[in-house]
Design a protein around this motif. Structure first.
Motif, PDB file in Angstrom:
ATOM      1  N   THR B 331      -4.579  -5.279  -2.327  1.00 44.21           N
ATOM      2  CA  THR B 331      -5.456  -3.610  -3.977  1.00 44.21           C
ATOM      3  C   THR B 331      -4.190  -3.357  -4.789  1.00 44.21           C
ATOM      4  O   THR B 331      -2.904  -3.958  -4.574  1.00 44.21           O
ATOM      5  CB  THR B 331      -5.727  -2.419  -2.803  1.00 44.21           C
ATOM      6  N   ALA B 332      -4.340  -3.196  -5.859  1.00 44.88           N
ATOM      7  CA  ALA B 332      -3.474  -2.982  -6.660  1.00 44.88           C
ATOM      8  C   ALA B 332      -2.326  -2.421  -6.437  1.00 44.88           C
ATOM      9  O   ALA B 332      -0.419  -1.999  -6.577  1.00 44.88           O
ATOM     10  CB  ALA B 332      -3.992  -2.888  -8.211  1.00 44.88           C
ATOM     11  N   PHE B 333      -2.917  -0.827  -5.637  1.00 42.33           N
ATOM     12  CA  PHE B 333      -1.975   0.089  -4.954  1.00 42.33           C
ATOM     13  C   PHE B 333      -1.059  -0.656  -4.117  1.00 42.33           C
ATOM     14  O   PHE B 333       0.920  -0.403  -4.100  1.00 42.33           O
ATOM     15  CB  PHE B 333      -2.653   0.901  -4.307  1.00 42.33           C
ATOM     16  N   GLY B 334      -1.517  -1.682  -3.208  1.00 40.65           N
ATOM     17  CA  GLY B 334      -0.921  -2.049  -1.820  1.00 40.65           C
ATOM     18  C   GLY B 334       1.022  -2.406  -3.586  1.00 40.65           C
ATOM     19  O   GLY B 334       1.913  -3.288  -2.088  1.00 40.65           O
ATOM     20  N   LYS B 405       7.551   4.957   1.203  1.00 39.65           N
ATOM     21  CA  LYS B 405       6.898   5.058   3.056  1.00 39.65           C
ATOM     22  C   LYS B 405       5.412   5.494   2.478  1.00 39.65           C
ATOM     23  O   LYS B 405       4.578   5.722   2.757  1.00 39.65           O
ATOM     24  CB  LYS B 405       7.399   5.227   3.939  1.00 39.65           C
ATOM     25  N   TYR B 406       5.967   7.103   1.077  1.00 37.87           N
ATOM     26  CA  TYR B 406       4.682   7.461   0.810  1.00 37.87           C
ATOM     27  C   TYR B 406       3.820   7.141   0.044  1.00 37.87           C
ATOM     28  O   TYR B 406       2.355   6.764   0.114  1.00 37.87           O
ATOM     29  CB  TYR B 406       5.447   8.962   0.295  1.00 37.87           C
ATOM     30  N   ASN B 407       4.102   5.919  -0.567  1.00 40.15           N
ATOM     31  CA  ASN B 407       3.580   4.939  -1.446  1.00 40.15           C
ATOM     32  C   ASN B 407       2.983   4.099  -0.894  1.00 40.15           C
ATOM     33  O   ASN B 407       1.450   3.714  -1.127  1.00 40.15           O
ATOM     34  CB  ASN B 407       4.310   3.776  -2.240  1.00 40.15           C
ATOM     35  N   PHE B 408       2.643   3.251   0.821  1.00 38.78           N
ATOM     36  CA  PHE B 408       2.710   2.969   0.937  1.00 38.78           C
ATOM     37  C   PHE B 408       1.555   3.260   2.088  1.00 38.78           C
ATOM     38  O   PHE B 408       0.298   2.818   1.856  1.00 38.78           O
ATOM     39  CB  PHE B 408       3.877   2.106   2.356  1.00 38.78           C
TER      40      PHE B 408
END
Lengths: 125, 494
Positions: B331-334, B405-408
């Motif tokens: 995904t774009a977020f990943g 880590k928060y982003n992941f």
């Protein structure tokens, strides 16, 4: 299956590439590893060159004033092969010089044995 | 055309030129030249970054007076410029911080050659970041491999040469697969410039032609670059290389050399193959799986290590797993989380490597974790900065690692099939990180009787680690701002 025979150059190229790749990865002898590397690159160049070749056309050098595009094959893969050869020659040279250094120190070409003895002796000279 | 637009190209050529120059001058001169070069790269990439932010679009820079489908191009957007800035700054700090060790460990007549290799490595890193041409990328991948091998074998020990040989063999396998991917791409699209390939790929994908070769290309390029950046099953060269390399080399290897390949992979996914095509492909799940395994196995190996440098090396393998896991989420977020983690990991890992050397020095160069007891009292600055780096690796708030880590974790929420595995693995990996890093932090701060001998590692070391620690905390505090730029940078990619 017929596709393999229709693209004979590509098939050969991939077989040569595969032989070289496995030799580089699995063979324990440093010299054979380097030979494997060169074979692998040769397979790749064969693949590229065969993709640039068009049946019945000439090498892309203008002779007798023929400038028509349809008279010549695609010159770009040949250029890429040249660049690739330059890279693989320099890499082979570096690998061979590393092999010479290792052979002078350990008197063997077996990479597994070299790694084992290097780990044992630690960080000193 | 603005003058600033020339700077990426000047930077690459200047790095090549300074590399040649360093090989013929005295070691002090070589050192100063390298610092000047890196300073120039930092300033230049900031200028280009500001220019790109102001204009709001990326620009391409034509080389050799051949227009688009034929010639060679450089392309600069926000993400590229920021990466170039961050990597050149990290390299500068890594070289400054490990300066003393370079002089001790490299033969005195050959120190200038170490800096030659560093300059060439920098040129290849910048070229890989900026290039818009796939074959140029391959050539600079090879330059990167050769100069990194040069940096690894600077010590004269047999171990260093054996490690360099092993690194070369693994790298060559990786770059061969990558080159095969490029050849196949050229075969089915007929282009080498990234923008043109992307158009052709989109057309092929829409018409459903060459579905198998496209999968093969994605697979070859991913696995090739994964081998080169030491993803878990292909990591075997990395601990050996770190074990025998100088500290600066270790910092550069972990923070820059491996990461630039991941940057290239992200770039290829966005700019060559096209995000839509990649998303539909199942290869992403393989990358995801490898990433998950790397996150766990890297940490487990690190837990078992008794040598601090090897422990940090295995921790790098776990961190690379995070990045590949982020890419593999599909995904774009990943992808954004993975892109941010490139910077978080680079700043934390370079810091930990350099600070570790200060701690080991306080103890006479003994790198065993058992022997590091109380060394933070003897070398306070190394102790504090090592702790900052360790906290960032563990993911404690206000440090860069926390943000990634928060982003992941947030990114995982957007991929319903992978959410449970990702969150569980993140949790386990964080606990393992905490165990092995905090174990070291506790040991270096455990009380000792003889606190007297305060080791001065030198001004250069103190400055480098302090700047890196501040940079890491800044990345942690202003993480959301950096994230915004990364998101707009990735948009410019697409």
């Amino acid at each position: 299956m017929i596709g393999l025979f229709n693209n004979l150059e590509a098939t050969t190229a991939i077989i040569v590439f595969g032989i070289g790749f496995t030799t580089l990865m699995l063979n324990r002898n440093m010299i054979k590893k380097i030979i494997g590397f060169d074979m692998m690159d040769c397979g790749m160049y064969l693949f590229l060159a065969s993709k640039g070749y068009i049946e019945g056309r000439l090498a892309p050098i203008v002779v007798n004033g023929v400038t028509d595009m349809d008279a010549y094959i695609n010159p770009i893969p040949a250029g890429l092969v040249l660049t690739g050869i330059v890279v693989s020659v320099s890499v082979s040279a570096v690998m061979l010089s590393l092999t010479i250094r290792l052979y002078r120190k350990y008197h063997t070409l077996d990479i597994d044995e070299i790694m084992m003895r290097a780990r044992e002796e630690g960080d000193d000279e | 055309m603005d003058f600033v637009q020339n700077l990426p190209f000047f930077g690459i050529v200047a790095a090549l030129f300074f590399g040649v120059l360093c090989s013929v001058v005295h070691r002090r001169a070589a050192e100063i030249l390298t610092y000047l070069l890196l300073g120039f790269e930092v300033v230049a990439s900031i200028l280009v970054l500001l220019f790109v932010i102001r204009t709001g679009t990326s620009f391409t820079y034509m080389m050799g007076h051949f227009p688009a489908p034929w010639g060679n191009e450089i392309r600069a957007g926000i993400f590229e410029c920021f990466t170039a800035f961050f990597f050149s700054a990290t390299m500068l700090l890594a070289l400054v911080g490990g300066r003393k060790h370079i002089y001790h460990e490299v033969e005195s007549t050959k120190v200038n050659l170490y800096y030659t290799m560093a300059c060439l490595l920098l040129s290849s890193i910048l070229a890989l970041i900026y290039t818009n041409d796939l074959f140029t990328a391959y050539v600079f991948v090879e330059i990167n491999t050769l100069s990194a091998a040069g940096l690894i074998m600077t010590k004269r020990s047999g171990k260093a040469i054996a490690a360099a040989t092993k690194y070369m063999v693994m790298s060559l396998l990786g770059s061969a697969l990558f080159l095969m991917g490029i050849c196949t791409t050229y075969d089915i699209t007929g282009h080498l410039l990234m923008s043109n390939i992307k158009e052709a790929m989109a057309a092929l994908h829409a018409s459903g032609q060459y579905a198998v070769p496209i999968s093969v290309i994605i697979g070859l390029m991913s696995i090739g670059l994964a081998i080169k950046s030491a993803l878990y099953p292909f990591h075997t060269w990395l601990p050996d290389a770190h074990g025998s390399a100088s500290v600066s080399t270790s910092a550069i290897l972990s923070a820059l050399v491996s990461e630039v390949y991941m940057f290239l992979l992200i770039k290829i996914f966005y700019r060559v193959i096209g995000w839509d095509v990649v998303q539909d492909n199942k290869i992403m799940n393989v990358l995801y799986l490898f990433g998950i395994i790397a996150m766990l196995m890297g940490s487990i190996h690190a837990l078992r290590e008794s040598d601090i440098k090897q422990m940090i090396a295995y921790s790098s393998i776990a961190q690379f797993g995070y990045i590949f896991m982020g890419i593999g989420l599909g995904t774009a977020f990943g992808m954004q989380a993975a892109a941010f983690h490139l910077f978080a990991h680079a700043s934390g890992k370079a810091l930990v490597f350099i600070a570790q050397a200060g701690l080991a020095d306080a103890n006479g160069g003994d790198r065993r974790i058992v022997a590091l007891k109380g060394t933070a009292h003897k070398n306070p600055i190394a102790g504090i900065t090592f702790t900052v780096g360790a906290f960032s690796m563990v993911g404690i708030p206000f440090f860069a690692g926390f943000i990634s880590k928060y982003n992941f974790a947030t990114a995982a929420l957007y991929s319903p099939n992978k959410i449970v595995i990702t969150l569980v693995t993140l949790a386990i990996s964080t606990v393992l990180n905490a165990i092995y890093f905090l174990r070291v932090v506790l040991r270096i701060y455990s009380p000792i009787e003889d606190k007297k001998p305060v080791i001065r590692s030198g001004f250069a070391f103190g400055l480098a680690v302090t700047v890196m620690a501040i940079g890491n905390i800044a990345l942690g505090v202003f993480g959301s701002n950096v994230m915004e730029y990364i998101i707009s940078g990735l948009k410019m990619f697409g």
